[in-house]
Design a protein around this motif. Structure first.
Motif, PDB file in Angstrom:
ATOM      1  N   ALA A 111      10.929  -1.775   9.707  1.00 12.40           N
ATOM      2  CA  ALA A 111       9.954  -0.758   9.301  1.00 12.40           C
ATOM      3  C   ALA A 111      10.235   0.565   9.995  1.00 12.40           C
ATOM      4  O   ALA A 111      10.168   1.640   9.380  1.00 12.40           O
ATOM      5  CB  ALA A 111       8.536  -1.240   9.603  1.00 12.40           C
TER       6      ALA A 111
ATOM      7  N   LYS B 194       2.560   1.611   4.788  1.00 15.80           N
ATOM      8  CA  LYS B 194       3.480   2.199   3.816  1.00 15.80           C
ATOM      9  C   LYS B 194       3.516   3.719   3.947  1.00 15.80           C
ATOM     10  O   LYS B 194       4.586   4.339   3.852  1.00 15.80           O
ATOM     11  CB  LYS B 194       3.061   1.809   2.400  1.00 15.80           C
ATOM     12  CG  LYS B 194       3.188   0.326   2.093  1.00 15.80           C
ATOM     13  CD  LYS B 194       2.691   0.032   0.678  1.00 15.80           C
ATOM     14  CE  LYS B 194       2.720  -1.455   0.379  1.00 15.80           C
ATOM     15  NZ  LYS B 194       2.210  -1.750  -0.991  1.00 15.80           N
TER      16      LYS B 194
ATOM     17  N   LEU C 153       6.973   4.877   2.461  1.00 15.23           N
ATOM     18  CA  LEU C 153       7.271   3.915   1.406  1.00 15.23           C
ATOM     19  C   LEU C 153       6.302   4.117   0.255  1.00 15.23           C
ATOM     20  O   LEU C 153       5.105   4.341   0.475  1.00 15.23           O
ATOM     21  CB  LEU C 153       7.145   2.494   1.961  1.00 15.23           C
ATOM     22  CG  LEU C 153       7.646   1.328   1.108  1.00 15.23           C
ATOM     23  CD1 LEU C 153       9.157   1.386   0.967  1.00 15.23           C
ATOM     24  CD2 LEU C 153       7.240   0.003   1.741  1.00 15.23           C
TER      25      LEU C 153
ATOM     26  N   GLN D 181       3.556   3.486  -2.480  1.00 14.15           N
ATOM     27  CA  GLN D 181       2.431   2.571  -2.414  1.00 14.15           C
ATOM     28  C   GLN D 181       2.566   1.404  -3.392  1.00 14.15           C
ATOM     29  O   GLN D 181       1.967   0.341  -3.173  1.00 14.15           O
ATOM     30  CB  GLN D 181       1.125   3.324  -2.683  1.00 14.15           C
ATOM     31  CG  GLN D 181       0.712   4.282  -1.576  1.00 14.15           C
ATOM     32  CD  GLN D 181       0.373   3.579  -0.287  1.00 14.15           C
ATOM     33  OE1 GLN D 181      -0.105   2.444  -0.300  1.00 14.15           O
ATOM     34  NE2 GLN D 181       0.619   4.238   0.841  1.00 14.15           N
TER      35      GLN D 181
ATOM     36  N   GLN E 154       5.200  -0.301  -3.864  1.00 15.72           N
ATOM     37  CA  GLN E 154       6.177  -1.254  -3.350  1.00 15.72           C
ATOM     38  C   GLN E 154       5.463  -2.314  -2.515  1.00 15.72           C
ATOM     39  O   GLN E 154       4.769  -2.017  -1.557  1.00 15.72           O
ATOM     40  CB  GLN E 154       7.219  -0.534  -2.479  1.00 15.72           C
ATOM     41  CG  GLN E 154       8.175  -1.455  -1.744  1.00 15.72           C
ATOM     42  CD  GLN E 154       9.078  -2.220  -2.680  1.00 15.72           C
ATOM     43  OE1 GLN E 154       9.756  -1.623  -3.512  1.00 15.72           O
ATOM     44  NE2 GLN E 154       9.094  -3.534  -2.565  1.00 15.72           N
ATOM     45  N   THR E 155       5.627  -3.564  -2.913  1.00 17.25           N
ATOM     46  CA  THR E 155       5.016  -4.653  -2.154  1.00 17.25           C
ATOM     47  C   THR E 155       5.889  -4.992  -0.950  1.00 17.25           C
ATOM     48  O   THR E 155       7.118  -4.903  -1.005  1.00 17.25           O
ATOM     49  CB  THR E 155       4.854  -5.896  -3.030  1.00 17.25           C
ATOM     50  OG1 THR E 155       6.133  -6.275  -3.569  1.00 17.25           O
ATOM     51  CG2 THR E 155       3.884  -5.619  -4.164  1.00 17.25           C
ATOM     52  N   VAL E 156       5.237  -5.369   0.153  1.00 21.74           N
ATOM     53  CA  VAL E 156       5.962  -5.670   1.389  1.00 21.74           C
ATOM     54  C   VAL E 156       5.545  -7.041   1.891  1.00 21.74           C
ATOM     55  O   VAL E 156       4.464  -7.533   1.583  1.00 21.74           O
ATOM     56  CB  VAL E 156       5.688  -4.601   2.472  1.00 21.74           C
ATOM     57  CG1 VAL E 156       6.202  -3.246   2.035  1.00 21.74           C
ATOM     58  CG2 VAL E 156       4.204  -4.532   2.809  1.00 21.74           C
TER      59      VAL E 156
END
Length: 563
Positions: free
Chosen positions: A51, A275, A280, A282, A284-286
């Protein structure tokens, strides 16, 4: 962000029922439930280091800061270009539709008060091939006034190329040194921005870990409360419990479900914050790969680094040896040492005694101020160098021409061109020159004097800023140390309270199941357990945040992120 998470902790607190699954210096055997689930297609697996790395490369604010580095490099190139040959090409075209006239005294060309008389008959005789003797006449006693004559032709043009090379300029030499220092300053400003991003991402990541751990705990609590509610309801149907007991548990379950929903929304919010801090998108799943147990610090080693003991054991969680004492400073300090310390302090470094306590150079702010001090010194030298001479080598070559019409001007007739009668009719002529240009400033109305004064004051202001920055760093060091120690003490206390509350709740449930305890006793114990769990997770997050703040105060945060 810290306040946001504490609000999240307090909001979801009443629904926490199970014992804590993580403790300092202990890593749980399994990750949170969300980490163990199969990741949907498109999920981005993120450890804390990943991250941080992503944020450093993609955070929009950092990208804008790095543009400053590019600007600094371009500025260096701009300054260097002044020392390279300067070549200029120029061309001019003019239509002199009204030529400027000048007065000419033709009487001065006659050589005295007499002149040669030329009559029309003499011209006709000369054209007929006869010899004509011109007679001299006496001019009037009144002289002829100057006459207005226009010089040049209507159309004129010129083209030229010039070259100049700087041979000596004190300001240029100092500017080259300043350009390199300016580039270093831009890099340090970028590093400062990176440190801020590392701090923000670390805190957001820890916030998400704590939020998801608590969300997992809430899910287990709901399942266990459903079991207790079912057993109590069956006991009520068998006539061995009151309806009030069932209603109390039903109220507890309703409140717990609401708190679970609130905690889920706040967890999503913490992920959105992570995010944002990473830069990143929003959508985009993490998937966080680090566990909370792996994120927490070793309290014993941390206490040893801080030089403090545990308030309960006196030796820290893992057992500590005696706290080392700093060596006592020498009482006798010679004049030479005093002068050296003063010179060292003025240069932006630390005296020997203070350097043993804290290394200010670990802080990027101190290094940045040193670079600004170097720039201020070079600016002062540049102002003084304005009194030095400036020497240039110059050269030029070109052509100039004129004609009565534009067509004749662009005929470009050279020295070999001849008219119909054989006379030369050249209309363009070349010219060239080489030389040296020496510029010596003599008096500028005291302008340079006041510029030097301003530069000297700016340098002194930065020197005064070193002491202010040292005091600020010392305060941050003491504040972060105290905050971390207090957070560790609170965490130790809340961990002990959690263990006690869990034991009381366990015994209360056994007594109620065996029929020797009341339902009210169980509800009270469970409420106390939920409060202990809330306080524990709040204390755990406070320790993680205080550790980040401590690493930033000591200048270690950036180095840890780069490892």
């Amino acid at each position: 962000m810290k306040n946001n998470l504490r609000v999240l902790l307090l909001a979801a607190g009443p629904g926490l029922l199970a014992p804590a699954g993580a403790a300092l210096a202990q890593a749980p055997a399994s990750r949170p439930a969300v980490s163990g689930q199969s990741a949907p297609l498109g999920d981005m697996a993120l450890s804390l280091q990943q991250a941080v790395d992503y944020a450093i490369k993609n955070k929009s604010s950092l990208l804008a800061t790095r543009l400053g580095e590019q600007t600094a490099r371009a500025r260096v190139g701009e300054i260097k270009s002044a020392g390279l040959p300067q070549v200029n090409v120029a061309a001019n075209l003019a239509d002199n539709f009204k030529l400027q006239k000048s007065l000419v005294d033709f009487g001065a060309f006659a050589g005295g008060s007499s002149a040669t008389q030329l009559r029309p008959t003499d011209i006709a005789a000369a054209q007929g091939g006869q010899t004509v003797n011109l007679s001299t006449v006496v001019l009037p006693s009144e002289p002829t006034p100057p006459q207005a004559i226009a010089f040049g032709l209507q159309w004129a043009g010129n083209t030229s190329a010039s070259v100049s090379q700087l041979l000596f300029d004190g300001s240029y030499l100092i500017g080259l040194r300043a350009a390199k220092v300016y580039e270093q300053l831009a890099k340090k400003q970028t590093q400062q921005a990176e440190i801020d991003v590392v701090e923000q991402v670390s805190k957001a990541y820890y916030s998400t870990l704590v939020a998801r751990e608590r969300l997992q705990l809430l899910a287990r609590n709901v399942q266990r409360l459903d079991t207790i509610l079912y057993q109590t309801n069956q006991t009520f149907k068998a006539g061995f419990a009151e309806k009030l007991d069932v209603q109390r548990l039903q109220v507890q379950r309703n409140n717990l479900v609401v708190e679970q929903q609130k905690a889920a929304r706040l967890t999503d919010l913490s992920v959105a914050l992570l995010k944002f801090q990473m830069g990143l998108p929003q959508d985009q799943t993490v998937q966080l790969t680090d566990s909370l147990g792996a994120a927490v610090v070793d309290a014993g080693a941390l206490r040893q680094r801080l030089g403090v003991a545990s308030p309960t054991t006196g030796g820290g969680v893992s057992g500590l040896a005696g706290v080392p004492n700093a060596p006592a400073p020498a009482t006798g300090n010679t004049d030479a040492q005093n002068r050296q310390d003063q010179q060292t302090a003025l240069s932006g470094a630390r005296t020997g005694q203070l350097a043993a306590a804290f290394n200010y150079n670990n802080r990027i702010e101190f290094s940045t101020l040193e670079t600004q001090q170097a720039l201020a010194g070079l600016d002062l030298a540049n102002r003084r160098a304005g009194a030095y001479p400036r020497l240039l080598a110059t050269a030029a070559y070109g052509f100039t021409g004129s004609a009565n019409t534009a067509g004749e001007l662009f005929a470009f007739r050279g020295p070999d061109s001849r008219a119909a009668n054989g006379f030369p009719n050249q209309n363009w002529f070349g010219f060239g020159n080489v030389g040296l240009s020496l510029q010596i400033p003599v008096f500028d109305g005291f302008r340079r004097k006041f510029q030097v004064q301003q530069a000297r004051i700016a340098q002194q202001t930065i020197e005064r800023g070193f002491e202010t920055l040292r005091q600020s760093i010392d305060l941050q060091d003491a504040q972060s140390r105290t905050t971390l120690i207090n957070a560790l003490d609170v965490l130790d206390n809340q961990k002990a309270n959690l263990e006690l509350a869990d034991e009381v709740a366990r015994v209360s449930r056994i007594k109620f199941k065996e029929g020797v305890g009341s339902n009210l006793e169980v509800v009270t114990a469970e409420t106390s357990l939920r409060e202990a769990q809330t306080n524990y997770y709040a204390a755990l997050y406070d320790v993680l945040v205080a550790k980040v703040d401590r690493d930033k105060a000591t200048g270690e945060l950036y180095n840890q992120a780069k490892q």
